[in-house]
Design an enzyme around this catalytic site. Sequence first.
Site, PDB file in Angstrom:
ATOM      1  N   ARG A 243       0.773  -1.480  -0.359  1.00 30.19           N
ATOM      2  CA  ARG A 243      -0.120   0.093   0.441  1.00 30.19           C
ATOM      3  C   ARG A 243       0.571   1.442   0.126  1.00 30.19           C
ATOM      4  NH1 ARG A 243      -4.670  -1.410   4.438  1.00 30.19           N
ATOM      5  NH2 ARG A 243      -5.253  -3.374   2.863  1.00 30.19           N
ATOM      6  N   ARG A 258       3.056   1.372  10.726  1.00 30.00           N
ATOM      7  CA  ARG A 258       2.013   1.380   9.106  1.00 30.00           C
ATOM      8  C   ARG A 258       2.869   1.922   8.109  1.00 30.00           C
ATOM      9  NH1 ARG A 258      -2.487   4.086   8.039  1.00 30.00           N
ATOM     10  NH2 ARG A 258      -2.903   4.889  10.322  1.00 30.00           N
ATOM     11  N   GLU A 330      -6.522  -0.304  15.387  1.00 31.40           N
ATOM     12  CA  GLU A 330      -7.033  -1.898  14.258  1.00 31.40           C
ATOM     13  C   GLU A 330      -6.043  -2.822  14.439  1.00 31.40           C
ATOM     14  OE1 GLU A 330      -8.289  -2.512   9.496  1.00 31.40           O
ATOM     15  OE2 GLU A 330      -8.102  -0.734  10.199  1.00 31.40           O
ATOM     16  N   SER A 333     -10.163  -6.305  10.569  1.00 34.62           N
ATOM     17  CA  SER A 333     -11.381  -6.367  10.286  1.00 34.62           C
ATOM     18  C   SER A 333     -12.340  -7.474   9.131  1.00 34.62           C
ATOM     19  CB  SER A 333     -11.330  -4.804   8.549  1.00 34.62           C
ATOM     20  OG  SER A 333     -10.921  -5.246   7.588  1.00 34.62           O
ATOM     21  N   ARG A 369       0.478  -6.670  12.625  1.00 40.43           N
ATOM     22  CA  ARG A 369       0.410  -5.660  13.640  1.00 40.43           C
ATOM     23  C   ARG A 369       0.038  -6.406  14.230  1.00 40.43           C
ATOM     24  NH1 ARG A 369      -3.851  -0.233  11.056  1.00 40.43           N
ATOM     25  NH2 ARG A 369      -2.480   0.057  10.221  1.00 40.43           N
TER      26      ARG A 369
END
Length: 400
Positions: A243, A258, A330, A333, A369
């Site tokens: 990403r 991140r 987070e 999801s 994560r």
Amino acid sequence: MIDLKAARADPDAFRAALARKGGVEDFDRALAADARWRALVPRVDELRSRTKLKGKPSEEELAELQRLKAELKAAEAELAAAEAERDAALALVPNPPHPSAPDGEAEDDAVELRRVGEPIVPAEPREHTEIGRFDMERAARVSGARFGYIIGDSALVAMALYRFALEHLVQAGFTPVIPPVLVREEAMFGTGFFPTDRANIYALEQDGLYLTGTSEVALAALHMTEVLEELPLRYAGFSTCFRREAGAAGKDTRGMFRVHQFNKVEMFCFVEPEASWDEHERMVDLEERYLQALGLPYRVMNVAAGDLGASAAKKIDLEAWFPSQGRYREVTSCSNTTDYQARRLGIRYRTEHGLAVPHTLNGTMVTDRTLLAILENFQGEVPEVLHSYGAPPRIERSPT
């Protein structure tokens, strides 16, 4: 893509739902172009039928035929323009949010559903980079900012997390898959990442390929344009993800939280429409049981309608506790995209009444994560459930 037939039948319901998420303007533009298109279709059909003459035409008929052909050509151009405008607008219309998705547009508008486990507050909380072995500096020299090496015991724990996640899903009836990470534009468009999320996708323009930010893309496109003979289909994909993190400048710049490249185990399901909401709950439960097995404190969040991705009708996030940040973040999801992705990908399934469009769902089981959360919550101790997958009982941070 939304169901155009349903939208024509009840545009006000679609408009009201989209007002909570965005896309009303594109929706209205699509319906207006569709109305022009539908009004032109009978005229084009009539002109086409009138240009088909039987026998040898007279001079008068030939003259009339030339006039009709010119009129048909103009009408067909107008029809094609209306269709192109409709389809372009529809491509921008997101999946309407489910009524249970809360109002709001930002991360802070998500609604907490429950908490599990007590937040751990070590006497001297250390960040994951102080406990595990990561090398951001050397990675920056090799690849640039927001990349990192995971080394030694930390890498072994990460691999154990992926292996445990895959076994957890296989026992739940999922088929393991190692999918491609480079896909064509059709797959990105079909899953709803294009055109809205193009800025976050790495492109190999010379080859017409794109690096996926989630194996959801390749797993959804696995059955692109196909007619499925049996449902449900449940896949568990393991892949490296990429990403660009466009717009994340200055956000989560410390450590590995991140980054541009990470690993992930992803669930993806094709189900009958009437089963999709039960499937969504089942997938969230699988995510929760995984975090519970690791002993991580977490909370369950219902994401706000305006913060949903284009394809999701509803999304549930699980946020693990991070002691160094003093907050939940987070880690997984789970989204129900209803029939939105399947329509865009041309996927149908066979029923006793004919062909229908399935619902698709996706959910994260684990990313890197989770490794960071384990390091910070247990300060180097490794959950026992991971030992049989090759993880050491305790992470030793060897010198670099």
